[in-house]
Motif scaffolding. Structure first.
Motif, PDB file in Angstrom:
ATOM      1  N   ASP A  35       2.036   3.001   5.431  1.00 57.50           N
ATOM      2  CA  ASP A  35       2.660   4.006   4.568  1.00 57.50           C
ATOM      3  C   ASP A  35       2.153   3.789   3.144  1.00 57.50           C
ATOM      4  N   ASP A  36       0.847   3.934   2.974  1.00 57.19           N
ATOM      5  CA  ASP A  36       0.160   3.730   1.696  1.00 57.19           C
ATOM      6  C   ASP A  36       0.464   2.356   1.099  1.00 57.19           C
ATOM      7  N   GLY A  37       0.669   1.383   1.995  1.00 57.05           N
ATOM      8  CA  GLY A  37       0.894   0.005   1.563  1.00 57.05           C
ATOM      9  C   GLY A  37       2.349  -0.371   1.343  1.00 57.05           C
ATOM     10  N   TYR A  38       3.226   0.590   1.281  1.00 52.02           N
ATOM     11  CA  TYR A  38       4.626   0.305   0.967  1.00 52.02           C
ATOM     12  C   TYR A  38       5.344  -0.493   2.052  1.00 52.02           C
ATOM     13  N   ALA A  71       5.698  -8.808   0.349  1.00 55.79           N
ATOM     14  CA  ALA A  71       5.805  -7.572   1.122  1.00 55.79           C
ATOM     15  C   ALA A  71       5.711  -6.375   0.193  1.00 55.79           C
ATOM     16  N   GLY A  72       5.324  -5.254   0.782  1.00 61.98           N
ATOM     17  CA  GLY A  72       5.255  -4.005   0.046  1.00 61.98           C
ATOM     18  C   GLY A  72       3.902  -3.766  -0.585  1.00 61.98           C
ATOM     19  N   ARG A  73       3.816  -2.644  -1.243  1.00 62.42           N
ATOM     20  CA  ARG A  73       2.547  -2.192  -1.825  1.00 62.42           C
ATOM     21  C   ARG A  73       1.998  -3.150  -2.880  1.00 62.42           C
ATOM     22  N   VAL A  96       9.532   4.332  -4.325  1.00 66.19           N
ATOM     23  CA  VAL A  96       9.765   4.487  -5.767  1.00 66.19           C
ATOM     24  C   VAL A  96      10.346   3.200  -6.350  1.00 66.19           C
ATOM     25  N   SER A  97      11.189   2.529  -5.597  1.00 67.15           N
ATOM     26  CA  SER A  97      11.733   1.247  -6.069  1.00 67.15           C
ATOM     27  C   SER A  97      10.612   0.229  -6.240  1.00 67.15           C
ATOM     28  N   GLN A  98       9.685   0.169  -5.296  1.00 63.92           N
ATOM     29  CA  GLN A  98       8.556  -0.754  -5.418  1.00 63.92           C
ATOM     30  C   GLN A  98       7.698  -0.408  -6.626  1.00 63.92           C
ATOM     31  N   ASP A  99       7.471   0.867  -6.864  1.00 66.75           N
ATOM     32  CA  ASP A  99       6.723   1.293  -8.049  1.00 66.75           C
ATOM     33  C   ASP A  99       7.435   0.839  -9.320  1.00 66.75           C
ATOM     34  N   ARG A 100       8.744   1.020  -9.357  1.00 61.10           N
ATOM     35  CA  ARG A 100       9.523   0.646 -10.547  1.00 61.10           C
ATOM     36  C   ARG A 100       9.474  -0.861 -10.798  1.00 61.10           C
TER      37      ARG A 100
END
Length: 161
Positions: A35-38, A71-73, A96-100
């Motif tokens: 999922d795009d790295g997420y 873990a995550g993007r 969005v939380s990972q981006d933030r």
């Protein structure tokens, strides 16, 4: 592609920097097979993706080979999740939380003004202690070349100073 909007992130260069980080940490093959790295766990490869299936919280799965819970993007370590969740009032470990969280980490390293202004080399130098794939990180993992990172940043719509 980052899920946070340029307006929420602080500009297109911030989104491009996030995409560059994901390219560096996750790699294009794995970005395409996830999922795009997420939803990626540490130790994943394009041929052998290790993915988690819920964004309710950080999966906090320990990979013995890599001695990590990343873990995550942006490969956040599990031990940091609760503090960022509280600080940023995050509802989950979703995209969005990972981006933030990544933006907050950039901010904490005083690199956000450099990112926004397109001073890519300075920004990378300021955050290389967080992301092992960046030049100068010194974690014993593969570090990307600055020219490749520049290309990834520009391909994601970033503008250099």
């Amino acid at each position: 592609m980052s899920r946070i909007t340029p307006e929420q992130a602080g500009g297109q260069n911030v989104c491009a920097f996030l995409d560059m980080l994901a390219w560096s940490e996750i790699g294009p093959d794995l970005l395409a097979h996830s999922d795009d790295g997420y939803d990626v766990l540490v130790g994943s490869t394009g041929r052998d993706p290790l993915l988690f299936d819920s964004y309710a919280t950080h999966p906090n799965i320990y990979n013995r080979r890599f001695k990590s819970t990343a873990a995550g993007r942006y490969q956040l370590l599990g031990r940091y999740w609760e503090s960022y969740k509280a600080q940023l009032r995050l509802p989950d470990f979703g995209p969005v939380s990972q981006d933030r969280i990544a933006i907050q980490q950039i901010r904490e390293q005083h690199a956000l003004p450099d990112v926004i202004a397109g001073r890519l080399v300075d920004a990378i130098g300021n955050v290389s202690n967080i992301w092992a794939s960046l030049p100068g990180a010194g974690y014993g993992q593969h570090e990307q070349h600055i020219n490749d990172l520049r290309q990834a940043f520009l391909a994601a719509g970033g503008t250099l100073a």
